[in-house]
Write an enzyme that holds these catalytic residues in place. Structure first.
Site, mmCIF file in Angstrom:
data_model
loop_
_atom_site.group_PDB
_atom_site.id
_atom_site.type_symbol
_atom_site.label_atom_id
_atom_site.label_comp_id
_atom_site.label_asym_id
_atom_site.label_seq_id
_atom_site.Cartn_x
_atom_site.Cartn_y
_atom_site.Cartn_z
ATOM 1 N N ASP A 523 37.539 47.070 39.054
ATOM 2 C CA ASP A 523 38.881 45.517 40.071
ATOM 3 C C ASP A 523 38.793 45.847 41.327
ATOM 4 O O ASP A 523 39.959 46.780 41.562
ATOM 5 C CB ASP A 523 39.324 45.156 38.947
ATOM 6 C CG ASP A 523 40.291 44.040 38.896
ATOM 7 O OD1 ASP A 523 40.245 43.670 40.297
ATOM 8 O OD2 ASP A 523 40.975 42.791 38.332
ATOM 9 N N HIS A 524 38.680 45.353 41.997
ATOM 10 C CA HIS A 524 39.287 45.479 43.393
ATOM 11 C C HIS A 524 40.472 45.846 44.465
ATOM 12 O O HIS A 524 41.031 45.266 44.706
ATOM 13 C CB HIS A 524 38.031 45.187 44.349
ATOM 14 C CG HIS A 524 37.722 46.564 45.751
ATOM 15 N ND1 HIS A 524 38.409 47.729 45.879
ATOM 16 C CD2 HIS A 524 37.283 46.188 47.318
ATOM 17 C CE1 HIS A 524 38.927 48.305 47.079
ATOM 18 N NE2 HIS A 524 37.491 47.331 48.047
ATOM 19 N N ARG A 525 40.919 44.152 42.985
ATOM 20 C CA ARG A 525 42.371 44.620 43.399
ATOM 21 C C ARG A 525 43.164 44.555 42.724
ATOM 22 O O ARG A 525 44.662 45.209 43.407
ATOM 23 C CB ARG A 525 42.484 42.209 42.718
ATOM 24 C CG ARG A 525 41.567 41.653 42.399
ATOM 25 C CD ARG A 525 42.053 40.077 42.008
ATOM 26 N NE ARG A 525 41.618 40.520 40.972
ATOM 27 C CZ ARG A 525 41.681 39.949 39.805
ATOM 28 N NH1 ARG A 525 42.452 38.647 39.707
ATOM 29 N NH2 ARG A 525 40.880 40.036 38.128
ATOM 30 N N ILE A 527 42.068 48.424 41.782
ATOM 31 C CA ILE A 527 42.067 49.896 42.434
ATOM 32 C C ILE A 527 41.035 49.992 43.832
ATOM 33 O O ILE A 527 39.878 49.348 43.923
ATOM 34 C CB ILE A 527 40.424 50.181 41.089
ATOM 35 C CG1 ILE A 527 41.603 50.464 40.086
ATOM 36 C CG2 ILE A 527 40.074 51.938 41.352
ATOM 37 C CD1 ILE A 527 40.453 50.506 38.873
#
Length: 551
Positions: A523-525, A527
């Site tokens: 999850d780029h939010r 990591i």
């Protein structure tokens, strides 16, 4: 002879771009047979011919080559030829032009009307609502897929009473006159034929019985023109079942008949799941047109921030060839909803890498030989569970969840590792609880027991809950890499592909090494790419280092 309008049929013009007339095959005064070509049309998808709806004589052509027309456009008129014995066919053919003709004198008279509470100038009569001729040559009938009115409803002439679906088309049965619905004697799912009485209505009988007779048996729109879309030499494919719009209370929306809209627009509204009563009309005489539907849907989508999956229009795949429909089992339906929610909500990024597991594979085989008498088998995922727990303790953001407010990160101090298991019914993810407290043998036994229970449908709900990080392996099947979907509310998942031997340069020469492809989706939010690269790089190093393995 009677006059009918020549109407452009439905040719799949979903975007409203229309079709260009590239050839006119007839001239006024020309005599034509049924199915003779009148025009050649070219849309963005195909070139096709518009056939004559019956034998007759062309009275006028009101278009020219180069004009663009859309479904329902009038391109001229023709005189229909009809023998006395073909009177019922006339009613069917008139539909293609929408012209209203009075019934021939030879037709059976309407049953005597009943009068109540009326004076000599404004009597009220009861009129049977009979299904018109819809081209049901084989007698298979048509299924009622929607009832648009209810007893007591006031309707105008041409308002939709029913929506019917035959093997060739989906079409609407219009009200024969202004009046009030007295009764409806059929229900959704019933099959009806030409002439079937589906209810009664009360109408003012100031007009002549002859006129009432003509409109009551007027055919529905679309009975002839639906045939144009089939490929030459092929039977018309069976139309798909149309989705019915349902209110929040679970009852069918019966008031849509009061909305002024054509059959094509009503069909599109059903496909999109739109209640026509909520759409603002911009067409002539407050008519709802396709652009109004598109504008309504765009506004609804732009105002919806829930992230839920939106309804998609149904597509009739059967017109391209033979199809078969199979309902997904409950497990797959639930998985589909969860995966869609995760894919729509979580901004996914996947980091790829390869690990040299030559030494690890040798160690694994040796250990299995030593433990074979105990019935213990160590698979590659067993080692990955142990190593990932070590990394999760070092990188706590990978063992966390993002609060629904999107502003709070919840780090977990327990390490429950989900392990995807393929079963005959679909994918299940049992969870190895407190993996940080277990050695390789403990983890191997947990995986063995949970996998067996999953395949035997004996997993309890609590055994699939509470995961903090997941691992999924396709190593036993094949593939070089893939993009696993994060198992929300987790923030990361590790995918394993099939290990293969590759030539690896050791500084002096190439030697064969067993390389394991890994895929880390996150999850780029929560990591960023740097943290993901560090995680996979250290995991690769640990897999290649024999000192990392401990029983």
């Amino acid at each position: 002879m009677s006059i009918t309008s020549l109407i452009v049929p439905d040719f799949g013009d979903d975007d409203g771009s229309g079709a260009e007339i590239i050839e006119i095959c007839v001239v006024p005064g020309a005599r034509v047979k049924k199915e003779d070509s009148l025009l050649v049309l070219e849309s963005e998808k195909a070139t096709f011919e518009m056939p004559a709806p019956a034998d007759g004589e062309i009275k006028s052509i009101s278009v020219k080559v180069g004009d663009t027309v859309t479904e329902g456009a009038v391109i001229g008129e023709m005189l229909l030829e009809l023998e006395p014995k073909q009177e019922s066919d006339q009613l069917h053919l008139e539909d293609s032009g929408g012209a209203e003709e009075k019934s021939p004198p030879s037709e059976a008279k309407q049953s005597a009307p009943s009068f109540a509470n009326a004076d000599e100038h404004s009597a009220v009569s009861s009129l049977d609502l009979a299904v018109p001729d819809f081209g049901d040559d084989d007698g298979s009938g048509a299924e009622i897929i929607e009832i648009c009115v209810a007893p007591g409803a006031h309707v105008k002439k041409e308002d939709s009473v029913l929506v019917l679906e035959s093997e060739k088309a989906t079409f609407e049965m219009p009200a024969p006159a202004d009046g009030e619905i007295k009764s409806i004697t059929v229900k959704v799912g019933d099959t009806v034929n030409k002439g079937t009485v589906i209810g009664t209505m009360l109408i003012a009988s100031s007009s002549s019985e002859q006129d009432q007779k003509a409109v009551s048996e007027k055919p529905t729109k679309g009975a002839v023109t639906q045939e144009i879309s089939k490929p030459e030499g092929q039977a018309s494919p069976k139309a798909p079942r149309v989705k019915t719009t349902i209110s929040d209370s679970g009852e069918k929306l019966a008031g849509q008949a009061s909305v002024y809209a054509g059959p094509a627009v009503r069909r599109l509204a059903r496909d999109l799941g739109v209640d026509l009563r909520k759409v603002t009309p911009t067409g002539p005489r407050q008519r709802v047109i396709k652009d109004d539907l598109y504008d309504y849907v765009k506004k609804a989508l732009s105002s919806d921030t829930s992230g839920e999956q939106h309804a998609l229009p149904e597509i009739d795949f059967s017109k391209y060839g033979e199809t078969e429909s199979t309902r997904l089992n409950k497990l797959r339906r639930v998985s589909a909803k969860n995966l869609t929610r995760s894919w729509v909500t979580v901004p996914h990024v996947t980091q790829f890498d390869e690990a040299d597991i030559t030494d690890l594979e040798s160690f694994r085989k040796t250990l299995n030989e030593q433990k074979s008498a105990e019935g213990i088998k160590l698979t590659m995922p067993v080692f990955l569970v142990k190593l990932c727990v070590d990394l999760l303790q070092k990188y706590p953001d990978f063992n966390a969840s993002l609060h629904p407010d999107g502003e709070t990160l919840i780090r977990k101090h327990y390490y429950h590792i989900g392990m995807a298991v393929d079963t005959p019914n679909g994918l299940l993810v049992p969870v190895i609880k407190n993996a940080e407290q277990k050695n390789l043998i403990d983890i191997a036994q947990d995986i063995k027991q949970l996998s067996a229970k999953a395949r035997e449908n004996k997993l309890m709900p609590q055994e699939m809950q509470g995961g903090t990080f997941s691992i999924t392996s396709l190593g036993g099947i094949g593939g070089t890499a893939f993009t696993p979907i994060v198992n929300w509310p987790e923030v990361a998942i590790l995918g394993l592909s099939k290990a293969v031997y590759k030539p690896v340069y050791n500084g002096k020469e190439f030697e064969p090494r067993l390389m394991l492809p890994i895929s880390l989706s996150y999850d780029h939010r929560v990591i960023d790419g740097v943290a993901a690269a560090k995680f996979t790089t250290e995991l690769v190093a640990m897999l290649a280092n024999a000192d990392s393995y401990s029983v």
